[in-house]
Design an enzyme around this catalytic site. Sequence first.
Site, mmCIF file in Angstrom:
data_model
loop_
_atom_site.group_PDB
_atom_site.id
_atom_site.type_symbol
_atom_site.label_atom_id
_atom_site.label_comp_id
_atom_site.label_asym_id
_atom_site.label_seq_id
_atom_site.Cartn_x
_atom_site.Cartn_y
_atom_site.Cartn_z
ATOM 1 N N HIS A 177 -14.268 -12.867 -3.476
ATOM 2 C CA HIS A 177 -13.602 -13.255 -4.713
ATOM 3 C C HIS A 177 -12.345 -12.449 -5.008
ATOM 4 C CE1 HIS A 177 -16.408 -10.247 -6.556
ATOM 5 N NE2 HIS A 177 -15.276 -9.898 -7.100
ATOM 6 N N ARG A 284 -12.701 -22.702 -11.242
ATOM 7 C CA ARG A 284 -13.906 -21.878 -11.064
ATOM 8 C C ARG A 284 -14.317 -21.320 -12.429
ATOM 9 N NH1 ARG A 284 -10.946 -20.218 -6.028
ATOM 10 N NH2 ARG A 284 -12.359 -20.516 -4.279
ATOM 11 N N ARG A 320 -15.633 -27.083 -12.011
ATOM 12 C CA ARG A 320 -16.870 -26.756 -11.288
ATOM 13 C C ARG A 320 -17.785 -25.959 -12.206
ATOM 14 N NH1 ARG A 320 -16.767 -22.822 -6.177
ATOM 15 N NH2 ARG A 320 -16.448 -21.190 -7.712
ATOM 16 N N GLU A 420 -20.902 -27.499 0.788
ATOM 17 C CA GLU A 420 -20.767 -26.114 1.241
ATOM 18 C C GLU A 420 -21.907 -25.696 2.156
ATOM 19 O OE1 GLU A 420 -18.852 -23.681 -2.092
ATOM 20 O OE2 GLU A 420 -20.466 -24.693 -3.142
ATOM 21 N N ASN A 443 -14.984 -22.394 2.359
ATOM 22 C CA ASN A 443 -15.269 -20.947 2.437
ATOM 23 C C ASN A 443 -16.755 -20.730 2.695
ATOM 24 O OD1 ASN A 443 -12.616 -20.755 1.638
ATOM 25 N ND2 ASN A 443 -13.099 -20.308 -0.497
ATOM 26 N N ARG A 454 -19.268 -14.109 4.479
ATOM 27 C CA ARG A 454 -17.826 -14.120 4.189
ATOM 28 C C ARG A 454 -17.344 -12.810 3.596
ATOM 29 N NH1 ARG A 454 -17.580 -18.564 -0.745
ATOM 30 N NH2 ARG A 454 -15.649 -17.585 -1.408
HETATM 31 C C1 PEP Z 1 -15.684 -22.645 -1.180
HETATM 32 O O1 PEP Z 1 -16.808 -22.177 -0.960
HETATM 33 O O2 PEP Z 1 -14.941 -23.084 -0.290
HETATM 34 C C2 PEP Z 1 -15.136 -22.667 -2.540
HETATM 35 C C3 PEP Z 1 -13.990 -23.255 -2.796
HETATM 36 O O3 PEP Z 1 -15.845 -22.038 -3.510
HETATM 37 P P1 PEP Z 1 -15.867 -20.442 -3.704
HETATM 38 O O4 PEP Z 1 -14.795 -19.845 -2.850
HETATM 39 O O5 PEP Z 1 -15.639 -20.208 -5.151
HETATM 40 O O6 PEP Z 1 -17.247 -20.096 -3.245
HETATM 41 MG MG MG Z 2 -18.188 -21.832 -2.567
#
Ligand code: PEP
Ligand code: MG
Length: 571
Positions: A177, A284, A320, A420, A443, A454
């Site tokens: 983040h 977000r 979202r 996802e 992501n 990640r």
């Molecule tokens: C993702 O997972 O690609 C996404 C856009 O959400 P976040 O990065 O907030 O998990």
């Molecule tokens: Mg995500």
Amino acid sequence: MGRAYCIHEIFVNPETRCLEQSEVLAELERYEQARDQTAADLRALKTKVASQVGQDEAAIFGVHESILYDSAFEAKVRHWIVDERQTAQSALHHILNDYTSLFARTKDDYLRDRLVDLRDVVIRLSGHLTDALHPDAETPDGPVILVADELLPSQVATLGQRQVAGIVTQAGGGTSHAAILARSRGIPAVSGVRGILKQVTNGDLVVVDGREGNVIVQPDSETESAYRKLQREFFDLKDALAENRDREAVSADGQRVELLANINSVVDAKAAAAMGADGVGLFRTEYLFLTHPSVPDEDEQRQAYCDVIAASPNHRITIRTLDLGGDKTIPYLGHSREANPFMGWRSIRLSFEHPEFFGTQIRAVLQAAATHSGGVRLMFPMITTLEEMRRVHGMVRRARTRLREAGLPAGDVAIGLMLEVPAAAISIDMLLEEVDFVSIGSNDLVQYLMAADRDNPRVNHLCQPLSPPVLRVLDRVIRTCNDGHKPVTLCGEMAGSPRSFVLLFGMGLRSFSMSPAFIPTIKDLLSQLTVKRAQTILRKVLEMKTMAKIDRYMAHQIAEIAPNLKILDTA
Ligand code: PEP
Ligand code: MG
């Protein structure tokens, strides 16, 4: 480039100054004031959380308050300030260190969780003792490079108060983040630089090359002037690209593409408009909660959503719902330590367990949507099964009924899922029946497909979108959505990368959502690209077997298609 400003020093780099005897009493008083202010914050938080979420969830703040006034804790603070003549900040650092080494030996989960509580309390206390992002005597002048272990969302929210030229963190990966927040402000950032806080001191000259992931501390004069030149070219190109904000996003052969923005706040929504976005593809909402001093209630949320909708380009926005857990936690949703937080109780799973709290958010969105009907879409993160999507529809129906009964408006919203989880990618054809649209969260999809966290710098080499398995899955999902005539967007970080963009465009994707700062670049690239060329490149890449080969080939292709963008292209 800028002068280093190390934050969160309490945990890594305490003040070493010894107090004069005459300063001791004043320091003790300063500590007590900070302690009482912290206690007042905690009591206010407890009341708000009790009414908004529940008594059980609020109880944690009572525990935190009791830590503050715990006699053993107080005695330790006193010892460090009075006997050792340390500043209050430094006292907290020592105490936290002592407890950390004491608890490190325990296998008892309960005790380990108490350490997390203690850390929370110390962060709050420390916030009242100094404001980490406010200039003090030791803050360098001019643009700064923030160097931190990790950046808290509340700290990023105050970034506007300083001229931040770059961010370097010890923790995290390219899509954690802190990196996303930096990107949304167009600030070069490098994460996962282990041990950097030990190598940098406040005021050092630091170069942050976000393209290559390089951080150079105290460069020699040759390196410094090479980077100054690169920096000038970079800014000139950015300025030139920003001029295309009013141009339509169209390919060289006339294919219109929707370029949307990822945002976390109303400030970002304005940046999206300034960069020429067609709308917002991902808001977000958890940042509203993460940066709030307590908990936003229904009315505050409704107002916040109205403000963001009003500021969004064309009043088009995809909101979202809360996506907490993993690397983003708030203290009042009953979080305990998990062995695998990204595979655990996060996102929609956590929201389902707090139906009242979650329902409040849905009602607030529906009310806000009534102000600009037609432009607002609502999407749900981390959907794994069809049953979850049905449960979501049930919740939205109930929210509508509650609003109607209360005589309040509810706007029309399209309902979508974020793709996802690999399970959802595999069964996308079935899930399509339950949704109006799909947004690919690459992501998370990449980290789950590659089984590579990640946020963990050690496995970052695996957590890469341009790999044969990821591209195969994306190609299949995009084709299935297009064949099923369901709108599909991709809102992960890869949408703003020139190399990925070309491939996704070749797959038939026509809607992209990215950090606002990348929109002018992608618009320029698109204007030099044709559908046929993108398809040819994609066909070739889908036959390649390694990431390295794809990378080399794509770097070459970008240099050929858009030589003017070379310095913005990154792996
Ligand atoms: C993702 O997972 O690609 C996404 C856009 O959400 P976040 O990065 O907030 O998990
Ligand atoms: Mg995500």
